[in-house]
Design a protein around this motif. Structure first.
Motif, PDB file in Angstrom:
ATOM      1  N   GLN A 120      91.353 -38.809  58.492  1.00  0.00           N
ATOM      2  CA  GLN A 120      89.978 -39.715  57.990  1.00  0.00           C
ATOM      3  C   GLN A 120      89.905 -40.563  59.645  1.00  0.00           C
ATOM      4  OE1 GLN A 120      88.471 -40.333  55.023  1.00  0.00           O
ATOM      5  NE2 GLN A 120      89.705 -38.448  54.514  1.00  0.00           N
ATOM      6  N   ARG A 121      88.457 -40.351  59.745  1.00  0.00           N
ATOM      7  CA  ARG A 121      88.089 -40.683  61.032  1.00  0.00           C
ATOM      8  C   ARG A 121      87.238 -41.919  61.107  1.00  0.00           C
ATOM      9  NH1 ARG A 121      89.010 -36.959  65.531  1.00  0.00           N
ATOM     10  NH2 ARG A 121      88.057 -37.880  67.517  1.00  0.00           N
ATOM     11  N   GLY A 122      87.475 -42.798  61.711  1.00  0.00           N
ATOM     12  CA  GLY A 122      86.671 -44.233  62.024  1.00  0.00           C
ATOM     13  C   GLY A 122      85.109 -43.762  62.600  1.00  0.00           C
ATOM     14  N   VAL A 123      84.333 -44.229  62.140  1.00  0.00           N
ATOM     15  CA  VAL A 123      82.972 -44.141  62.913  1.00  0.00           C
ATOM     16  C   VAL A 123      82.045 -45.406  62.539  1.00  0.00           C
ATOM     17  CG1 VAL A 123      82.835 -41.621  63.058  1.00  0.00           C
ATOM     18  CG2 VAL A 123      81.772 -42.835  60.996  1.00  0.00           C
ATOM     19  N   PHE A 124      81.175 -45.548  63.604  1.00  0.00           N
ATOM     20  CA  PHE A 124      80.103 -46.834  63.195  1.00  0.00           C
ATOM     21  C   PHE A 124      78.692 -45.907  63.042  1.00  0.00           C
ATOM     22  CE2 PHE A 124      82.313 -50.253  65.711  1.00  0.00           C
ATOM     23  CZ  PHE A 124      82.430 -51.141  64.559  1.00  0.00           C
ATOM     24  N   ALA A 125      78.346 -46.174  61.951  1.00  0.00           N
ATOM     25  CA  ALA A 125      76.928 -45.598  61.590  1.00  0.00           C
ATOM     26  C   ALA A 125      75.796 -46.597  62.421  1.00  0.00           C
ATOM     27  CB  ALA A 125      76.454 -45.749  60.397  1.00  0.00           C
ATOM     28  N   GLN A 143      87.664 -43.346  66.306  1.00  0.00           N
ATOM     29  CA  GLN A 143      88.895 -42.694  66.052  1.00  0.00           C
ATOM     30  C   GLN A 143      89.640 -43.237  64.733  1.00  0.00           C
ATOM     31  OE1 GLN A 143      90.818 -43.374  69.779  1.00  0.00           O
ATOM     32  NE2 GLN A 143      89.676 -41.662  70.728  1.00  0.00           N
ATOM     33  N   PHE A 144      89.979 -44.358  64.779  1.00  0.00           N
ATOM     34  CA  PHE A 144      90.723 -44.964  63.541  1.00  0.00           C
ATOM     35  C   PHE A 144      89.898 -46.199  62.981  1.00  0.00           C
ATOM     36  CE2 PHE A 144      94.154 -43.505  66.102  1.00  0.00           C
ATOM     37  CZ  PHE A 144      94.664 -42.443  65.312  1.00  0.00           C
ATOM     38  N   LEU A 145      90.149 -46.556  61.663  1.00  0.00           N
ATOM     39  CA  LEU A 145      89.375 -47.617  61.133  1.00  0.00           C
ATOM     40  C   LEU A 145      90.600 -48.920  61.122  1.00  0.00           C
ATOM     41  CD1 LEU A 145      86.773 -48.634  60.003  1.00  0.00           C
ATOM     42  CD2 LEU A 145      87.869 -47.900  57.553  1.00  0.00           C
ATOM     43  N   THR A 146      90.212 -49.921  61.664  1.00  0.00           N
ATOM     44  CA  THR A 146      90.931 -51.195  61.586  1.00  0.00           C
ATOM     45  C   THR A 146      90.224 -52.315  60.968  1.00  0.00           C
ATOM     46  OG1 THR A 146      90.266 -52.235  63.515  1.00  0.00           O
ATOM     47  CG2 THR A 146      91.903 -50.508  63.991  1.00  0.00           C
ATOM     48  N   PRO A 147      90.777 -53.030  60.240  1.00  0.00           N
ATOM     49  CA  PRO A 147      90.299 -54.319  59.614  1.00  0.00           C
ATOM     50  C   PRO A 147      89.239 -54.756  60.438  1.00  0.00           C
ATOM     51  CG  PRO A 147      92.380 -54.459  59.098  1.00  0.00           C
ATOM     52  CD  PRO A 147      92.305 -53.321  60.048  1.00  0.00           C
ATOM     53  N   HIS A 148      89.368 -54.961  61.532  1.00  0.00           N
ATOM     54  CA  HIS A 148      88.359 -55.578  62.858  1.00  0.00           C
ATOM     55  C   HIS A 148      87.042 -54.837  62.638  1.00  0.00           C
ATOM     56  CE1 HIS A 148      86.577 -57.594  65.868  1.00  0.00           C
ATOM     57  NE2 HIS A 148      86.863 -56.514  66.847  1.00  0.00           N
ATOM     58  N   LEU A 149      87.265 -53.622  62.980  1.00  0.00           N
ATOM     59  CA  LEU A 149      86.033 -52.644  62.817  1.00  0.00           C
ATOM     60  C   LEU A 149      85.444 -52.509  61.568  1.00  0.00           C
ATOM     61  CD1 LEU A 149      87.470 -49.798  64.935  1.00  0.00           C
ATOM     62  CD2 LEU A 149      86.086 -51.644  65.768  1.00  0.00           C
ATOM     63  N   ALA A 160      82.191 -50.649  60.479  1.00  0.00           N
ATOM     64  CA  ALA A 160      82.793 -49.427  60.340  1.00  0.00           C
ATOM     65  C   ALA A 160      83.302 -48.717  59.186  1.00  0.00           C
ATOM     66  CB  ALA A 160      83.865 -49.142  61.585  1.00  0.00           C
ATOM     67  N   ILE A 161      83.264 -47.382  59.251  1.00  0.00           N
ATOM     68  CA  ILE A 161      83.855 -46.794  58.072  1.00  0.00           C
ATOM     69  C   ILE A 161      84.553 -45.447  58.186  1.00  0.00           C
ATOM     70  CG2 ILE A 161      81.622 -47.359  56.505  1.00  0.00           C
ATOM     71  CD1 ILE A 161      80.575 -44.365  57.084  1.00  0.00           C
ATOM     72  N   GLU A 162      85.001 -45.091  57.248  1.00  0.00           N
ATOM     73  CA  GLU A 162      85.902 -43.646  57.344  1.00  0.00           C
ATOM     74  C   GLU A 162      85.370 -42.558  56.827  1.00  0.00           C
ATOM     75  OE1 GLU A 162      90.674 -44.675  57.776  1.00  0.00           O
ATOM     76  OE2 GLU A 162      89.840 -44.598  55.686  1.00  0.00           O
ATOM     77  N   GLY A 215      91.974 -51.848  70.256  1.00  0.00           N
ATOM     78  CA  GLY A 215      91.974 -52.650  70.067  1.00  0.00           C
ATOM     79  C   GLY A 215      92.450 -53.820  69.884  1.00  0.00           C
TER      80      GLY A 215
END
Length: 225
Positions: free
Chosen positions: A37-42, A160-166, A171-173, A222
């Motif tokens: 599962q990849r973290g990304v910002f739309a 890359q990864f999804l953190t609570p901060h992101l 940010a989504i997975e 981060g």
């Protein structure tokens, strides 16, 4: 890993959707990572709180890019647990000199208080790490980074990864397959981290609470803070 990694190998790895990590700052072993599962910002849905928006608009912090790349990487690695070792540091420094790695820095006078760095290929920005030495410094860096990426025509912001901060910033997975589709499209396009006419200073633009940004002409990014 026994084979030495070169900057060219590293760029090919990013184009395939994988990235390197060390076990610690002193580790000599590096492993390739490709999350399921990849973290990304739309880029059009990044959002900040009203309080952060007010902070950005009132702050006298200065935003610069690529003026302290090595210091930004070192600050990101300066924590009890880090995946950034000496070899990884040297590789990103090489990518920086090749024009494929960039930093966005937050300055308070002569003090570097926050920032983020990452790798660019085509219209993809691969966010690597960020740091904060003042409340809201890394959030401010992310806000201005998103503003810049949108202005430059980027279509993929990989965290890359999804953190609570992101996640708190939008940010989504997404699945590995969905990420690969977005990556292929971004690699086939072009973008600029320094678009012509883009003003780098915080007084030149502002970030809205909806996540969208107002352009510099209409107004005349981060750690967890």
């Amino acid at each position: 890993m026994t084979q030495s990694i070169t900057p060219e190998i590293l760029l090919r790895a990013y184009a395939m959707g994988v990235f390197p990590m060390a076990e610690s700052s002193t580790s000599t072993d590096i492993r390739w990572v490709e999350p399921r599962q990849r973290g990304v910002f739309a880029l059009d849905s990044f959002h900040i709180s009203r309080s952060l928006a007010r902070h950005i608009q009132r702050s006298d912090w200065v935003i610069r890019t690529d003026s302290a790349f090595a210091q930004t990487v070192a600050a990101c690695a300066d924590r009890p647990e880090t995946w950034i070792n000496a070899e990884i540091t040297a590789l990103y420094q090489a990518l920086y000199h090749m024009g494929h790695a960039h930093s966005l820095e937050v300055w308070e006078g002569d003090a570097l208080i926050g920032g983020v760095y990452g790798v660019t290929l085509g219209a993809a920005f691969f966010g690597e790490s960020m740091f904060s030495r003042r409340t809201n410094a890394s959030k401010t860096a992310l806000a201005y980074l998103v503003h810049r990426l949108r202005a430059g025509g980027f279509t993929l912001f990989d965290t890359q990864f999804l953190t609570p901060h992101l996640a708190s910033l939008g940010a989504i997975e997404i699945s590995r397959a969905a990420y690969q589709r977005q990556l292929r499209a971004a690699l086939a396009a072009t973008a600029s981290f320094d678009p012509v006419g883009y003003p780098p200073l915080p007084s030149a633009g502002a970030v809205s609470t909806s996540g969208k940004t107002r352009s510099a002409t209409s107004q005349r990014r981060g750690q967890t803070s």
